[in-house]
Design a protein around this motif. Structure first.
Motif, PDB file in Angstrom:
ATOM      1  N   GLU A 245     -26.599 -27.602  -3.214  1.00  0.00           N
ATOM      2  CA  GLU A 245     -25.778 -28.726  -2.782  1.00  0.00           C
ATOM      3  C   GLU A 245     -26.111 -29.156  -1.354  1.00  0.00           C
ATOM      4  O   GLU A 245     -26.260 -28.314  -0.466  1.00  0.00           O
ATOM      5  CB  GLU A 245     -24.285 -28.367  -2.857  1.00  0.00           C
ATOM      6  N   PHE A 246     -26.226 -30.463  -1.177  1.00  0.00           N
ATOM      7  CA  PHE A 246     -26.263 -31.039   0.162  1.00  0.00           C
ATOM      8  C   PHE A 246     -24.845 -31.492   0.481  1.00  0.00           C
ATOM      9  O   PHE A 246     -24.371 -32.493  -0.063  1.00  0.00           O
ATOM     10  CB  PHE A 246     -27.201 -32.248   0.218  1.00  0.00           C
ATOM     11  N   THR A 247     -24.173 -30.756   1.337  1.00  0.00           N
ATOM     12  CA  THR A 247     -22.813 -31.153   1.718  1.00  0.00           C
ATOM     13  C   THR A 247     -22.880 -32.260   2.765  1.00  0.00           C
ATOM     14  O   THR A 247     -23.907 -32.469   3.412  1.00  0.00           O
ATOM     15  CB  THR A 247     -22.027 -29.971   2.297  1.00  0.00           C
ATOM     16  N   HIS A 248     -21.778 -32.980   2.914  1.00  0.00           N
ATOM     17  CA  HIS A 248     -21.714 -34.005   3.963  1.00  0.00           C
ATOM     18  C   HIS A 248     -21.939 -33.376   5.328  1.00  0.00           C
ATOM     19  O   HIS A 248     -22.601 -33.958   6.193  1.00  0.00           O
ATOM     20  CB  HIS A 248     -20.348 -34.705   3.930  1.00  0.00           C
ATOM     21  N   GLN A 249     -21.405 -32.173   5.509  1.00  0.00           N
ATOM     22  CA  GLN A 249     -21.532 -31.484   6.801  1.00  0.00           C
ATOM     23  C   GLN A 249     -22.992 -31.140   7.100  1.00  0.00           C
ATOM     24  O   GLN A 249     -23.491 -31.409   8.203  1.00  0.00           O
ATOM     25  CB  GLN A 249     -20.681 -30.212   6.798  1.00  0.00           C
ATOM     26  N   SER A 250     -23.695 -30.574   6.122  1.00  0.00           N
ATOM     27  CA  SER A 250     -25.089 -30.187   6.358  1.00  0.00           C
ATOM     28  C   SER A 250     -25.981 -31.420   6.504  1.00  0.00           C
ATOM     29  O   SER A 250     -26.915 -31.439   7.311  1.00  0.00           O
ATOM     30  CB  SER A 250     -25.608 -29.289   5.231  1.00  0.00           C
ATOM     31  N   THR A 289     -40.347 -26.489   0.257  1.00  0.00           N
ATOM     32  CA  THR A 289     -41.426 -26.167  -0.679  1.00  0.00           C
ATOM     33  C   THR A 289     -42.661 -25.671   0.064  1.00  0.00           C
ATOM     34  O   THR A 289     -43.298 -24.694  -0.339  1.00  0.00           O
ATOM     35  CB  THR A 289     -41.783 -27.401  -1.533  1.00  0.00           C
ATOM     36  N   ALA A 290     -42.993 -26.341   1.159  1.00  0.00           N
ATOM     37  CA  ALA A 290     -44.148 -25.918   1.959  1.00  0.00           C
ATOM     38  C   ALA A 290     -43.947 -24.505   2.504  1.00  0.00           C
ATOM     39  O   ALA A 290     -44.876 -23.688   2.511  1.00  0.00           O
ATOM     40  CB  ALA A 290     -44.379 -26.909   3.100  1.00  0.00           C
ATOM     41  N   LYS A 291     -42.723 -24.202   2.936  1.00  0.00           N
ATOM     42  CA  LYS A 291     -42.429 -22.855   3.450  1.00  0.00           C
ATOM     43  C   LYS A 291     -42.504 -21.813   2.338  1.00  0.00           C
ATOM     44  O   LYS A 291     -42.978 -20.696   2.553  1.00  0.00           O
ATOM     45  CB  LYS A 291     -41.046 -22.838   4.103  1.00  0.00           C
ATOM     46  N   LEU A 292     -42.048 -22.188   1.145  1.00  0.00           N
ATOM     47  CA  LEU A 292     -42.104 -21.258   0.014  1.00  0.00           C
ATOM     48  C   LEU A 292     -43.550 -20.942  -0.349  1.00  0.00           C
ATOM     49  O   LEU A 292     -43.889 -19.789  -0.633  1.00  0.00           O
ATOM     50  CB  LEU A 292     -41.392 -21.874  -1.199  1.00  0.00           C
ATOM     51  N   GLU A 293     -44.408 -21.960  -0.315  1.00  0.00           N
ATOM     52  CA  GLU A 293     -45.806 -21.774  -0.713  1.00  0.00           C
ATOM     53  C   GLU A 293     -46.659 -21.167   0.395  1.00  0.00           C
ATOM     54  O   GLU A 293     -47.777 -20.721   0.141  1.00  0.00           O
ATOM     55  CB  GLU A 293     -46.385 -23.115  -1.174  1.00  0.00           C
ATOM     56  N   MET A 442     -37.099 -18.464  -7.047  1.00  0.00           N
ATOM     57  CA  MET A 442     -35.808 -19.126  -6.867  1.00  0.00           C
ATOM     58  C   MET A 442     -35.023 -18.475  -5.736  1.00  0.00           C
ATOM     59  O   MET A 442     -34.460 -19.156  -4.871  1.00  0.00           O
ATOM     60  CB  MET A 442     -34.998 -19.073  -8.164  1.00  0.00           C
ATOM     61  N   GLU A 443     -34.982 -17.152  -5.726  1.00  0.00           N
ATOM     62  CA  GLU A 443     -34.250 -16.442  -4.674  1.00  0.00           C
ATOM     63  C   GLU A 443     -34.841 -16.748  -3.301  1.00  0.00           C
ATOM     64  O   GLU A 443     -34.114 -16.964  -2.326  1.00  0.00           O
ATOM     65  CB  GLU A 443     -34.282 -14.933  -4.955  1.00  0.00           C
ATOM     66  N   ALA A 444     -36.169 -16.795  -3.228  1.00  0.00           N
ATOM     67  CA  ALA A 444     -36.831 -17.092  -1.953  1.00  0.00           C
ATOM     68  C   ALA A 444     -36.558 -18.536  -1.525  1.00  0.00           C
ATOM     69  O   ALA A 444     -36.299 -18.811  -0.347  1.00  0.00           O
ATOM     70  CB  ALA A 444     -38.334 -16.844  -2.074  1.00  0.00           C
ATOM     71  N   PHE A 445     -36.608 -19.464  -2.497  1.00  0.00           N
ATOM     72  CA  PHE A 445     -36.390 -20.876  -2.167  1.00  0.00           C
ATOM     73  C   PHE A 445     -34.960 -21.101  -1.664  1.00  0.00           C
ATOM     74  O   PHE A 445     -34.754 -21.825  -0.689  1.00  0.00           O
ATOM     75  CB  PHE A 445     -36.651 -21.756  -3.398  1.00  0.00           C
ATOM     76  N   ILE A 446     -33.988 -20.483  -2.320  1.00  0.00           N
ATOM     77  CA  ILE A 446     -32.590 -20.652  -1.896  1.00  0.00           C
ATOM     78  C   ILE A 446     -32.379 -20.094  -0.494  1.00  0.00           C
ATOM     79  O   ILE A 446     -31.654 -20.681   0.324  1.00  0.00           O
ATOM     80  CB  ILE A 446     -31.636 -19.985  -2.914  1.00  0.00           C
ATOM     81  N   ALA A 447     -33.027 -18.971  -0.210  1.00  0.00           N
ATOM     82  CA  ALA A 447     -32.911 -18.377   1.130  1.00  0.00           C
ATOM     83  C   ALA A 447     -33.477 -19.343   2.186  1.00  0.00           C
ATOM     84  O   ALA A 447     -32.870 -19.538   3.254  1.00  0.00           O
ATOM     85  CB  ALA A 447     -33.648 -17.036   1.181  1.00  0.00           C
ATOM     86  N   ILE A 448     -34.623 -19.953   1.884  1.00  0.00           N
ATOM     87  CA  ILE A 448     -35.225 -20.927   2.807  1.00  0.00           C
ATOM     88  C   ILE A 448     -34.333 -22.144   2.950  1.00  0.00           C
ATOM     89  O   ILE A 448     -34.095 -22.645   4.063  1.00  0.00           O
ATOM     90  CB  ILE A 448     -36.620 -21.338   2.300  1.00  0.00           C
ATOM     91  N   ASN A 450     -31.060 -22.447   2.534  1.00  0.00           N
ATOM     92  CA  ASN A 450     -29.836 -22.151   3.305  1.00  0.00           C
ATOM     93  C   ASN A 450     -30.135 -21.857   4.771  1.00  0.00           C
ATOM     94  O   ASN A 450     -29.387 -22.266   5.669  1.00  0.00           O
ATOM     95  CB  ASN A 450     -29.093 -20.970   2.684  1.00  0.00           C
ATOM     96  N   HIS A 451     -31.240 -21.172   5.024  1.00  0.00           N
ATOM     97  CA  HIS A 451     -31.574 -20.790   6.401  1.00  0.00           C
ATOM     98  C   HIS A 451     -31.876 -22.026   7.248  1.00  0.00           C
ATOM     99  O   HIS A 451     -31.558 -22.050   8.455  1.00  0.00           O
ATOM    100  CB  HIS A 451     -32.783 -19.839   6.409  1.00  0.00           C
ATOM    101  N   GLY A 452     -32.449 -23.052   6.638  1.00  0.00           N
ATOM    102  CA  GLY A 452     -32.784 -24.263   7.381  1.00  0.00           C
ATOM    103  C   GLY A 452     -31.576 -24.911   8.027  1.00  0.00           C
ATOM    104  O   GLY A 452     -31.643 -25.399   9.162  1.00  0.00           O
TER     105      GLY A 452
END
Length: 456
Positions: A245-250, A289-293, A442-448, A450-452
């Protein structure tokens, strides 16, 4: 993971519109349609949380959905028809005759309604039984198919499969919303602005792109191959679906940071202080995606479809029925995406590509037909990051009288390099991002992902 759901088929019936002479009996495909001729269908799945028993489902809900569907189809006659390619015709046509209809499947599922309609990890294959297949052969292809599936006293789902060469996202959303509106009040009719426009003359084709695209498909497994069989992606076993989710806050946090950094650096495009949510979201997904790859050489390719209705000259009315999409292709330097200002650079490139549409929306489109046909040879070989859906469609407003959807999924978006974008039921959320990957990725992508937000 939950056990694989089993499906019990109750009925398959054909729903036809009332007799009418309000529309032509056939429609030719335009070059916008032909770009998608043998592309895999689009499939959307709407989950409705609504306590029901056997009686209320079979005696109330199903008859109500069927009768309202029949009334709706009189305003969308091409959806009851079939795609055919007459021997004397340069391009395929949509043909619809008295007695044609949409096949509707009624089923019951013992799967976990709340698991499938959640945001967490769900196996891609668990959604396949909930969406119908189109009736397709070498010389004929159905326009649409629908499935209504009951879950044990929790709710039901409506799965809709559309032939992409017949209808795009804007037209299909218009149909679904009209069906929902008529289901709530059978006497209602679409407003003039909602009423489908079938006039193909509003699409000008002075360079005969339609013939060029048709030839690309005929040459694909040709020569002169007029097959209408669809080409499906080979989906890897064990892929996982998740919703971010892209929240309004983020979103606001990202926008403020981007504008602040741009004001400090004269190398960035500062021509506009407005950055759309679409641009920010897609730029962020490219960076993630670039960070994941990781540190790969070369460019990251990103493509998305843009609605051309308001960009063509003269403009095409928004209620035009059919496809009216153009492809936007970008090649982004990976090392730039991985830099501290990667998202700013991506925003600038995506914004520039969108602005360029205003100068020539059909620039380069003589190659689209060949490019799209080549993709279908093996979808998995495409290294292009792409999108499906749009948060502008407002699919969470599709209320048949049983409340707004608990969840909407684009089931056909199930390749690891395709993100789906839709609006949200949650007022705190700007848009939902559908992601499909292997579990570890998927786990790695979600971590990236959220961390951003946390690192800004």
């Amino acid at each position: 993971m939950a056990n694989f759901p089993s499906l019990n088929l109750i009925d398959v019936c054909k729903v036809s519109p009332p007799p009418t002479a309000a529309a032509p009996s056939s429609l030719p495909l335009t070059f916008f349609d032909l770009a998608w001729l043998r592309f895999h269908p689009t499939q959307r799945l709407f989950f409705y949380e609504f306590p029901l028993d056997e009686i209320s489902f079979h005696d109330v809900i199903v008859p109500k959905l069927k009768s309202s569907l029949s009334l709706t189809l009189r305003h969308y006659l091409p959806l009851v028809g079939n795609l055919v390619w007459p021997s004397q015709s340069d391009v395929p046509i949509i043909e619809f005759v008295e007695g044609d209809g949409v096949f509707v499947t009624i089923a019951e599922c013992d799967g976990d309604f709340y698991h499938l309609s959640g945001n967490g990890f769900r196996e891609v294959s668990k959604f396949h039984p909930l969406v119908p297949e189109l009736t397709v052969s070498n010389d004929r292809a159905a326009a649409t198919a629908i499935q209504v599936t009951k879950f044990q006293n929790k709710g039901f789902s409506i799965g809709i499969t559309n032939h992409h060469a017949i209808i795009d996202g804007r037209s299909s959303t218009s149909f679904i919303k009209s069906w929902a509106q008529i289901c709530m009040e059978e006497s209602s009719i679409p407003t003039p602005k909602q009423m489908s426009l079938y006039d193909r003359s509003v699409i000008t084709d002075p360079k005969d792109f339609a013939k060029i695209y048709a030839k690309a498909w005929k040459d694909l497994e040709g020569p002169n191959n007029k097959s209408l069989n669809l080409k499906f992606p080979k989906t890897k076993h064990g892929l996982i679906r998740s919703t971010l989710e892209f929240t309004h806050q983020s979103m606001q946090k990202l926008k403020e940071w981007i504008l602040k950094e741009k004001s400090k650096n004269e190398n960035f495009d500062s021509s506009s202080s407005h950055i759309s949510s679409f641009v920010i979201a897609t730029a962020y997904l490219c960076v993630c995606t670039a960070k994941l790859e990781g540190l790969k050489e070369g460019k990251l390719c990103f493509a998305f479809a843009a609605d051309a209705r308001t960009r063509l000259k003269p403009q095409v009315p928004l209620n035009y029925f059919g496809n009216c999409l153009v492809g936007v292709f970008l090649r982004l330097e990976r090392f730039e995406l991985l830099s501290e200002n990667g998202i700013i650079l991506a925003c600038d490139e995506i914004s520039k590509a969108i602005r360029n549409l205003d100068d020539g929306v059909l620039n380069g489109c003589e190659n689209w037909g060949l490019r799209m046909s080549q993709v279908t040879i093996d979808y998995s070989k495409s290294q292009v990051i792409s999108l499906s859906g749009s948060p502008r469609f407002g699919v969470y407003n599709v209320d048949f009288g049983f409340g707004k959807p608990k969840k909407v999924e684009i089931v056909s978006s199930e390749l690891p390099n395709v993100f789906s974008l839709i609006d949200s039921r949650n007022s705190d959320v700007v848009m939902e991002i559908g992601v499909v990957k292997e579990k570890d990725e998927m786990e790695a992508f979600i971590a990236i992902f959220n961390h951003g937000f946390e690192s800004i």
